[in-house]
Design a protein around this motif. Structure first.
Motif, PDB file in Angstrom:
ATOM      1  N   HIS A  51      35.284  26.114  36.399  1.00 56.20           N
ATOM      2  CA  HIS A  51      36.510  26.506  35.699  1.00 56.20           C
ATOM      3  C   HIS A  51      36.573  25.705  34.397  1.00 56.20           C
ATOM      4  O   HIS A  51      36.592  24.474  34.416  1.00 56.20           O
ATOM      5  CB  HIS A  51      37.731  26.204  36.572  1.00 56.20           C
ATOM      6  CG  HIS A  51      39.013  26.707  35.986  1.00 56.20           C
ATOM      7  ND1 HIS A  51      39.398  28.022  36.048  1.00 56.20           N
ATOM      8  CD2 HIS A  51      40.003  26.057  35.314  1.00 56.20           C
ATOM      9  CE1 HIS A  51      40.558  28.178  35.459  1.00 56.20           C
ATOM     10  NE2 HIS A  51      40.949  26.999  34.999  1.00 56.20           N
ATOM     11  N   PHE A  52      36.595  26.425  33.269  1.00 58.99           N
ATOM     12  CA  PHE A  52      36.534  25.784  31.958  1.00 58.99           C
ATOM     13  C   PHE A  52      37.906  25.818  31.283  1.00 58.99           C
ATOM     14  O   PHE A  52      38.688  26.760  31.458  1.00 58.99           O
ATOM     15  CB  PHE A  52      35.519  26.487  31.057  1.00 58.99           C
ATOM     16  CG  PHE A  52      34.109  26.452  31.569  1.00 58.99           C
ATOM     17  CD1 PHE A  52      33.292  25.363  31.316  1.00 58.99           C
ATOM     18  CD2 PHE A  52      33.602  27.504  32.317  1.00 58.99           C
ATOM     19  CE1 PHE A  52      31.991  25.328  31.788  1.00 58.99           C
ATOM     20  CE2 PHE A  52      32.309  27.485  32.791  1.00 58.99           C
ATOM     21  CZ  PHE A  52      31.501  26.393  32.529  1.00 58.99           C
TER      22      PHE A  52
ATOM     23  N   GLU B  83      37.239  21.540  21.860  1.00 56.58           N
ATOM     24  CA  GLU B  83      37.121  20.591  22.957  1.00 56.58           C
ATOM     25  C   GLU B  83      36.991  21.371  24.256  1.00 56.58           C
ATOM     26  O   GLU B  83      37.834  22.199  24.591  1.00 56.58           O
ATOM     27  CB  GLU B  83      38.333  19.671  23.018  1.00 56.58           C
ATOM     28  CG  GLU B  83      38.242  18.624  24.126  1.00 56.58           C
ATOM     29  CD  GLU B  83      39.438  17.700  24.154  1.00 56.58           C
ATOM     30  OE1 GLU B  83      39.508  16.862  25.083  1.00 56.58           O
ATOM     31  OE2 GLU B  83      40.294  17.830  23.257  1.00 56.58           O
ATOM     32  N   MET B  84      35.906  21.120  24.988  1.00 52.50           N
ATOM     33  CA  MET B  84      35.622  21.813  26.243  1.00 52.50           C
ATOM     34  C   MET B  84      35.704  20.815  27.394  1.00 52.50           C
ATOM     35  O   MET B  84      35.256  19.665  27.272  1.00 52.50           O
ATOM     36  CB  MET B  84      34.223  22.431  26.211  1.00 52.50           C
ATOM     37  CG  MET B  84      34.009  23.477  25.122  1.00 52.50           C
ATOM     38  SD  MET B  84      34.872  25.012  25.458  1.00 52.50           S
ATOM     39  CE  MET B  84      34.106  25.497  27.003  1.00 52.50           C
TER      40      MET B  84
ATOM     41  N   SER C 256      33.545  16.590  29.949  1.00 53.60           N
ATOM     42  CA  SER C 256      34.177  17.177  28.769  1.00 53.60           C
ATOM     43  C   SER C 256      33.336  16.876  27.541  1.00 53.60           C
ATOM     44  O   SER C 256      32.508  15.951  27.542  1.00 53.60           O
ATOM     45  CB  SER C 256      35.597  16.646  28.582  1.00 53.60           C
ATOM     46  OG  SER C 256      35.578  15.239  28.395  1.00 53.60           O
ATOM     47  N   SER C 257      33.557  17.652  26.475  1.00 52.38           N
ATOM     48  CA  SER C 257      32.803  17.459  25.240  1.00 52.38           C
ATOM     49  C   SER C 257      33.631  17.970  24.070  1.00 52.38           C
ATOM     50  O   SER C 257      34.490  18.842  24.236  1.00 52.38           O
ATOM     51  CB  SER C 257      31.456  18.191  25.298  1.00 52.38           C
ATOM     52  OG  SER C 257      31.656  19.584  25.520  1.00 52.38           O
ATOM     53  N   ILE C 258      33.362  17.416  22.898  1.00 58.66           N
ATOM     54  CA  ILE C 258      34.047  17.815  21.669  1.00 58.66           C
ATOM     55  C   ILE C 258      32.989  18.291  20.677  1.00 58.66           C
ATOM     56  O   ILE C 258      31.995  17.597  20.426  1.00 58.66           O
ATOM     57  CB  ILE C 258      34.851  16.649  21.077  1.00 58.66           C
ATOM     58  CG1 ILE C 258      35.922  16.185  22.064  1.00 58.66           C
ATOM     59  CG2 ILE C 258      35.490  17.064  19.760  1.00 58.66           C
ATOM     60  CD1 ILE C 258      36.708  14.978  21.589  1.00 58.66           C
TER      61      ILE C 258
END
Length: 212
Positions: A83-84, A94-95, A101-103
């Protein structure tokens, strides 16, 4: 702009089909033609059933092999089922998911592709992020489109120097398909060509009879 989504197998397959380019889109067409050629060859010339079977099996591999492999990869890779959550801003994207997580800054993206049901944002020739439009609320697709248009350029293909490895594979496959098609046509023509042996045997018999 914030939204959450999950990536379905249909979304994944559509993205991979578009990402593969024109070569992968034509593979099922050549595969279908090769399967038909194998069936026709077997129906008209069962003496060369091996050629017909080879053509049919290669055609099946071309028509369905990549899709089956991609479906298998999707089902095996549990990360794709996560689930994103995405947060789109002027600075970037931003994910976050259960795995981390990552930007991503907008400068890290090279282009985007839009389809009827997807947005594909590319970070390189083989690296992309998939956003299904179904996860966006009413008016969300327009808002998403506006910001990516402002930040990125749109394109259907990446600019590359020379042929990519996938393009070379496609060329080789086309050559093999054409060779097998020509082989099938040759066998059919040989099968349908009238034989001259009986006539020649009859002439020889007459000559022998006249000599006697």
């Amino acid at each position: 702009m914030q939204f959450e989504y999950t990536l379905s197998e249909k979304d994944f397959l559509e993205a991979q089909r578009l990402h593969g380019g024109w070569s992968t889109r034509l593979l099922p067409v050549f595969g279908g033609l090769l399967m038909l050629a194998g069936i026709f060859n077997f129906a008209t010339d069962q003496k060369h059933a091996g050629n017909a079977l080879a053509a049919f099996l290669i055609g099946m591999a071309l028509a369905f092999g990549r899709r089956i492999l991609l479906s298998y990869n999707y089902r095996q890779d549990t990360r794709l089922h996560d689930h994103f959550a995405a947060n789109i801003s002027e600075e970037g994207i931003e994910m976050s998911a259960s795995t981390g997580s990552s930007i991503h800054s907008w400068k890290g993206f090279t282009r985007y592709v839009e389809t009827k049901s997807l947005f594909l944002l590319y970070q390189g020739p083989v690296c992309l992020i998939i956003f299904p439009k179904s996860c966006l609320a009413s008016g969300g697709a327009e808002a998403f489109r506006d910001i990516v248009r402002l930040k990125l350029s749109r394109g259907d293909t990446m600019k590359r120097k020379g042929l990519s490895p996938s393009a070379w594979i496609f060329v080789i496959v086309v050559v093999v398909v054409l060779f097998l098609l020509l082989l099938t046509i040759r066998n059919v023509l040989r099968q349908s060509a009238p034989s001259t042996k009986p006539a020649q045997t009859q002439v020889n018999t007459l000559i022998v009879a006249s000599d006697v």
